[in-house]
Enzyme design. Structure first.
Site, PDB file in Angstrom:
ATOM      1  N   ARG A  56      15.972  23.236  37.092  1.00  0.00           N
ATOM      2  CA  ARG A  56      17.045  22.914  36.139  1.00  0.00           C
ATOM      3  C   ARG A  56      18.149  23.963  36.015  1.00  0.00           C
ATOM      4  NH1 ARG A  56      15.870  20.450  30.513  1.00  0.00           N
ATOM      5  NH2 ARG A  56      14.858  22.436  30.096  1.00  0.00           N
ATOM      6  N   ASP A  57      18.120  25.023  36.856  1.00  0.00           N
ATOM      7  CA  ASP A  57      19.199  26.015  36.767  1.00  0.00           C
ATOM      8  C   ASP A  57      19.434  26.682  38.122  1.00  0.00           C
ATOM      9  OD1 ASP A  57      21.235  27.230  35.364  1.00  0.00           O
ATOM     10  OD2 ASP A  57      19.994  28.850  34.579  1.00  0.00           O
ATOM     11  N   VAL A  58      19.518  25.862  39.170  1.00  0.00           N
ATOM     12  CA  VAL A  58      19.822  26.380  40.507  1.00  0.00           C
ATOM     13  C   VAL A  58      21.302  26.742  40.555  1.00  0.00           C
ATOM     14  CG1 VAL A  58      19.874  25.874  42.972  1.00  0.00           C
ATOM     15  CG2 VAL A  58      18.020  24.950  41.538  1.00  0.00           C
ATOM     16  N   THR A 105      23.475  25.160  33.539  1.00  0.00           N
ATOM     17  CA  THR A 105      24.730  25.889  33.654  1.00  0.00           C
ATOM     18  C   THR A 105      25.849  24.922  33.996  1.00  0.00           C
ATOM     19  OG1 THR A 105      23.583  27.898  34.367  1.00  0.00           O
ATOM     20  CG2 THR A 105      25.941  27.738  34.879  1.00  0.00           C
TER      21      THR A 105
END
Length: 233
Positions: free
Chosen positions: A123-125, A161
């Site tokens: 969920r935050d690559v 992000t």
């Protein structure tokens, strides 16, 4: 949890410096007193279930998790310190070639395959969460990660992000493995062009891959990370 923190830090580790602070927590560099080895200590609020599951896994493209403790929503994690530069730092000087991008992304796919095989979603690559260690790409920071829960229609907490987060992370539906594929598509485009695909799409084959990764409807993206690996191999 704080008793665990005090005892561990006093008997086994020495704090070196704070690497990152945010409203959700702190990341510190620490040194193991017995071996002199540097490690990472994460202290954060939220869900740490993915860190606990990673205690049972080893992958060259993920940091090894050595300790994990949680109490009343507060979490402590001791993990491997990955020495290298983040993609965000490297992108300040130059873009990546298609060959370099392919190699890095294939390694990130291996990391995501491990997470997805346990029903977890990162969920935050993003560039800040990828470290290049020699010839290896390592995906870090699982503070936003969660397990996919089929009984829920949306995520219980909105994290991600801006620019890299998929549309479903804003409450449209529950995030799943295709959420990471969306973010990885944006990352591919940024590595090649320096820009979000909505502003400038990469040329040729990679552009077609990015376009499919970043479709609004998850059903129209690559449906798993192996399909994406096949598309760029």
């Amino acid at each position: 949890m704080y008793d665990w923190l005090d005892s561990v830090l006093k008997t086994e580790y020495t704090p070196v410096r704070v690497l990152k602070e945010s409203p959700r927590g702190t990341v510190r560099l620490i040194r193991h007193n017995g071996t002199g080895r540097h490690l990472i200590l994460r202290q954060f609020t939220g869900n740490s279930e993915v860190y606990h599951q990673l205690l049972n896994y080893t992958c060259r493209n993920l940091p090894t998790v050595f300790e994990a403790a949680a109490k009343d929503g507060d979490n402590l994690v001791v993990e491997e310190f990955i020495e290298g530069d983040t993609l965000s730092f490297l992108l300040q000087d130059a873009l990546f070639t298609p060959a370099e991008t392919r190699e890095i992304v294939l390694q990130l796919c291996k990391a995501l395959w491990v997470l997805h095989s346990m029903a977890a979603v990162h969920r935050d690559v993003k560039p800040e969460n990828v470290i290049i260690r020699g010839s290896e790409a390592v995906l870090i920071d699982f503070d936003a990660a969660r397990f996919h829960k089929p009984k829920y229609e949306t995520d219980t907490q909105i994290l991600g992000t801006t620019g890299y987060a998929a549309p479903e992370q804003y409450g449209l539906s529950q995030s799943d493995v295709r959420t990471d594929i969306y973010s990885l598509g944006v990352l591919i485009n940024v590595m090649l062009t320096g820009e979000h695909p909505s502003k400038r799409l990469a040329d040729g084959r990679f552009g077609r891959v990015v376009e499919r990764c970043t479709r609004i409807n998850p059903q129209k993206r690559y449906q798993n990370i192996l399909h994406l690996m096949e598309a760029i191999s």
